[in-house]
Design a protein around this motif. Structure first.
Motif, PDB file in Angstrom:
ATOM      1  N   ASP A  23      40.661 -51.538  85.347  1.00 20.43           N
ATOM      2  CA  ASP A  23      40.343 -52.245  84.476  1.00 20.43           C
ATOM      3  C   ASP A  23      41.558 -53.467  84.043  1.00 20.43           C
ATOM      4  O   ASP A  23      41.611 -54.098  84.587  1.00 20.43           O
ATOM      5  CB  ASP A  23      39.494 -52.194  83.433  1.00 20.43           C
TER       6      ASP A  23
ATOM      7  N   THR B 258      33.502 -54.610  85.534  1.00 21.34           N
ATOM      8  CA  THR B 258      32.409 -55.088  85.267  1.00 21.34           C
ATOM      9  C   THR B 258      31.141 -53.361  85.856  1.00 21.34           C
ATOM     10  O   THR B 258      30.227 -54.093  84.387  1.00 21.34           O
ATOM     11  CB  THR B 258      31.799 -56.500  86.196  1.00 21.34           C
TER      12      THR B 258
ATOM     13  N   SER C  57      33.061 -45.025  79.357  1.00 22.68           N
ATOM     14  CA  SER C  57      31.844 -46.281  78.491  1.00 22.68           C
ATOM     15  C   SER C  57      32.244 -46.963  76.920  1.00 22.68           C
ATOM     16  O   SER C  57      32.338 -47.917  77.002  1.00 22.68           O
ATOM     17  CB  SER C  57      30.719 -45.778  78.286  1.00 22.68           C
TER      18      SER C  57
ATOM     19  N   ILE D 294      32.495 -50.324  79.711  1.00 20.21           N
ATOM     20  CA  ILE D 294      32.125 -51.172  80.970  1.00 20.21           C
ATOM     21  C   ILE D 294      30.715 -50.305  81.514  1.00 20.21           C
ATOM     22  O   ILE D 294      30.510 -49.075  80.985  1.00 20.21           O
ATOM     23  CB  ILE D 294      32.866 -50.203  81.972  1.00 20.21           C
TER      24      ILE D 294
END
Lengths: 317, 440
Positions: free
Chosen positions: A255, A261, A281, A286
């Protein structure tokens, strides 16, 4: 329902429960035995969560939420406590696709072709995932191009070529050892010229700790933006469900380098639960987009929070 | 003088605070931390629980020396146990005296089997063997091409077939190796999930058709809690001889190594540390233990504890010597420590007065064993007060240790001489300082 039929939603469950003998969940068993959130219940819940690779910190957090909710909302029977626990777990995954069913294969307006870049460490199943993705878009009637930018691993081209053939899509490749950024550039240029709807760029597996290889990834992304401003529109990180806490580092590093994404969790047809995505998450915001549940071309499923949480509590072997 | 006083105060305070011996209470917090560390390193939940329980049980009541906290001591004990657990066996691969030797490689998808197969072939080739790689992954697209390319890179032939089954390919490779004078066959198989009944049966069939001398289970070092399930399932089916841990060049802590060791008692034989074909290393249990416990704080804590531990022991010994309370029990403890340090005569010469005692000076390793045996045949009382050892006790000790009465006499005589010399040692450098100087 048309979309769900297409996704063969039943197969998700089938894939996830393939070898699990009983559908009796550990949680249900726990709860039928007692109807209080006592220390023993929490300890067993912790065992289930940590055993699913949720991680200590996240497990503690969830236990806290469960205790808090139980205190505040109260529950009358096992079903309610069951729901409470699932809710606490599921809340870590907000932002991911839910069972309300927006099509994960829908293409956003304004980016044609829609360009996706697929990254991850070695052996997680990037190439297989790309084959399945391509098949799904192709089945939806899209014109799909694949760029073979893994120019490092022996026979990576050949492997992707076979998948492209199975999916019936176009593959753009150069010789082994050529510059992966150049392959990505070429793919985008010819995809644009030939009116493609979707472009998927494969990249070589790399450990997130290899500085040079992460720099290479940045370069591939920069070059794509030159071939088509705004590309890639999606950067998917593929994670192996059996990976433990190191997946957090993987997600963080990828990331930081190129901006992710979405996530894809593969190999969920085994006994591994992939619980590490809860932490990822939450930490990185994400969403999980897809899950892989087998080696067949149609074994890619949309990620559905409720189903995932349910499978998390299903008994392993 | 003040040092001694402070130390005494320390000990007294420790007792008051209940820190003199390891108890469940005074290590509880440390154990919670260690537990989190192990879980964060991906050691399986149950394995962590069992491991910590057994270590705690073993260490309860153990005396904590002055400058160490019970927490520090337990961390040291845990580290030592971890090293022991992961590396007690020597871990070479089995090769047959009658060629060809057959090596079978199995594991989950994406664990790195094909790359490892090529690395192993490369290693064996560099040791003068003539390996043959066998591509028996007939399922994954281009898996055969991949092994063929890797084989070409390292100059090792690859045997395969584009039409036969995996079992048939493996079987035929034996004859091919004999004909082409290849002495080692390395069979790469398809990645498979341990719950895929059909595929697990296939790899069993491959095993029974080629009777491998060595079966290696390849596992990704980043694997989480599920490592115990997969390792156990593969072990139940294949009874593999060893484990290969791949992708260890990342920043994973590799707790799977411990999980696997505790569910199947098979050694880790190799670690993969990169994508280059020479990035294959032997397994070092101490490095792995440090890695699992975390490279940072805990290891430096352990190291500090280790140093303090040794220093403390030396100081305690020194005090005893000065008071001439040096007993055979202490002597025995010292022998154990010495054995850990290596070269005997070197260490012996560090003990004051020792070099004047010709006989002990040239004991060999075997002689040391005899001395141990004799001391072990004594009662505790005899070790602490050797003066009570009379004729009949000597006879019993000799019989118990399988040595002659003369040997027992000799040992006792040497011991008394040593004790006397230590008494005379009140002046001069302190023992621990001398030890330190010798080491530096």
């Amino acid at each position: 329902m048309g979309f769900f039929d297409k996704m063969k939603l039943g197969r998700l469950k089938e894939g996830l429960t393939k070898t699990r003998e009983a559908l009796v969940t550990k949680v249900t068993r726990l709860i039928t035995a007692r109807a209080r959130v006592d220390a023993e219940f929490l300890e067993q819940l912790e065992e289930i969560l940590i055993g699913a690779d949720v991680g200590v910190a996240m497990a503690q957090k969830i236990l806290g939420v469960v205790q808090e909710k139980a205190k505040k909302e109260r529950y009358e029977n096992t079903e309610e406590l069951n729901a409470l626990v699932r809710e606490a777990v599921g809340s870590a995954l907000t932002g991911s696709v839910n069972s309300n069913g927006d099509d994960p294969f829908a293409l956003p307006e304004g980016s044609k072709p829609h360009v996706m870049m697929v990254v991850g460490v070695n052996g997680v199943g990037k190439t297989t995932t790309i084959g399945k993705l391509a098949y799904n878009y192709k089945t939806a009637g899209k014109n799909v191009f694949i760029g073979a930018a893994d120019t490092f691993r022996a026979a990576a081209n050949e492997q992707l070529e076979i998948w492209a053939k199975r999916a019936g899509v176009t593959i753009i490749q150069q010789s082994h050892g050529s510059d992966p950024a150049a392959v990505a550039f070429d793919t985008l240029k010819s995809a644009k010229a030939r009116n493609a709807d979707v472009v998927i760029i494969d990249t070589a597996g790399r450990l997130h700790t290899k500085v040079n290889l992460m720099e290479e990834l940045k370069k591939i992304k920069r070059v794509m933006d030159k071939a088509m401003p705004g590309a890639p529109h999606e950067v998917l990180l593929v994670l192996d469900a059996s990976t433990g806490q190191n997946a957090i580092q993987q997600a963080r590093q990828f990331d930081a380098a190129i901006g992710l994404t979405g996530l894809v969790i593969t190999k969920l047809d085994g006994t591994a639960k992939g619980g590490i995505v809860l932490s990822i998450s939450q930490a990185l915001k994400i969403p999980v987009r897809f899950i892989g549940v087998g080696e067949q071309i149609d074994d890619l499923q949309p990620f559905i929070v409720d189903e995932f949480v349910k499978a998390l509590f299903e008994k392993g072997q | 003088m003040f040092d001694a006083l402070t130390q005494k105060l320390d000990v007294a305070l420790k007792r008051l605070r209940g820190q003199g011996r390891i108890s469940e209470e005074n290590i509880a917090e440390t154990l919670r931390e260690v537990r989190t560390v192990l879980l964060d390193a991906d050691v399986n939940y149950k394995v962590v629980k069992d491991f910590i329980e057994s270590v705690t049980l073993k260490s309860l009541g153990q005396e904590v020396l002055s400058s160490l906290s019970p927490g520090q001591l337990i961390v040291k004990i845990i580290y030592d146990e971890l090293v022991l657990l992961m590396g007690s066996e020597k871990a070479d691969i089995n090769l047959s005296a009658n060629p060809p030797s057959v090596i079978l490689i199995a594991g989950l998808q994406g664990s790195g089997k094909t790359t490892f197969a090529a690395k192993l072939a490369n290693l064996l080739k560099s040791k003068g063997r003539n390996p043959l790689l066998v591509a028996a992954d007939v399922y994954r697209p281009a898996a055969i091409d991949q092994l063929e390319m890797l084989g070409a890179q390292i100059g090792v032939p690859v045997f395969t077939s584009r039409t036969d089954s995996a079992v048939a390919i493996a079987k035929a490779s034996l004859e091919h190796a004999r004909k082409n004078i290849r002495d080692t066959i390395i069979v790469d198989t398809a990645g498979r999930l341990h719950v895929d009944e059909e595929m697990m049966r296939e790899v069993e069939q491959i095993k029974s058709s080629i009777a491998p001398h060595e079966i290696l289970f390849v596992v990704d070092a980043m694997t989480g809690q599920d490592a115990v399930n997969t390792a156990k399932a593969f072990h139940d089916r294949l009874d593999f001889n060893g484990v290969v841990l791949t992708k260890l060049d990342g920043d994973t802590r590799g707790g799977a190594a411990l999980s696997i060791r505790s569910v199947v008692e098979k050694p880790i034989k190799f670690v993969g540390t990169g994508e280059k074909l020479d990035a294959l290393e032997p397994f070092y249990p101490d490095r792995m233990a440090s890695r699992i416990l975390g490279m940072g704080d805990i290891v430096s804590l352990v190291e500090k504890a280790q140093q303090t531990f040794d220093k403390d022991k030396a100081q305690q010994l020194e005090q005893k010597m000065r008071k001439s309370q040096f007993t055979l029990e202490d002597f025995f403890d010292q022998l154990q420590e010495i054995k850990k340090m290596g070269s005997l005569s070197q260490v012996m010469s560090m003990i004051p007065g020792m070099n004047r005692m010709g006989k002990i000076d040239d004991v060999d390793e075997k002689g040391l064993k005899y001395v141990e045996a004799i001391i072990q045949s004594m009662t505790r009382e005899e070790r602490i007060h050797p003066a009570i050892i009379n004729g009949s006790r000597r006879k019993r000790i000799a019989q118990g240790s399988g040595r002659s009465i003369q040997d027992v006499n000799k040992l006792l005589k040497q011991f008394f001489e040593m004790q006397k010399m230590m008494k005379n040692m009140t002046k001069g450098k302190s023992f621990s300082r001398m030890m330190a100087q010798r080491f530096n």
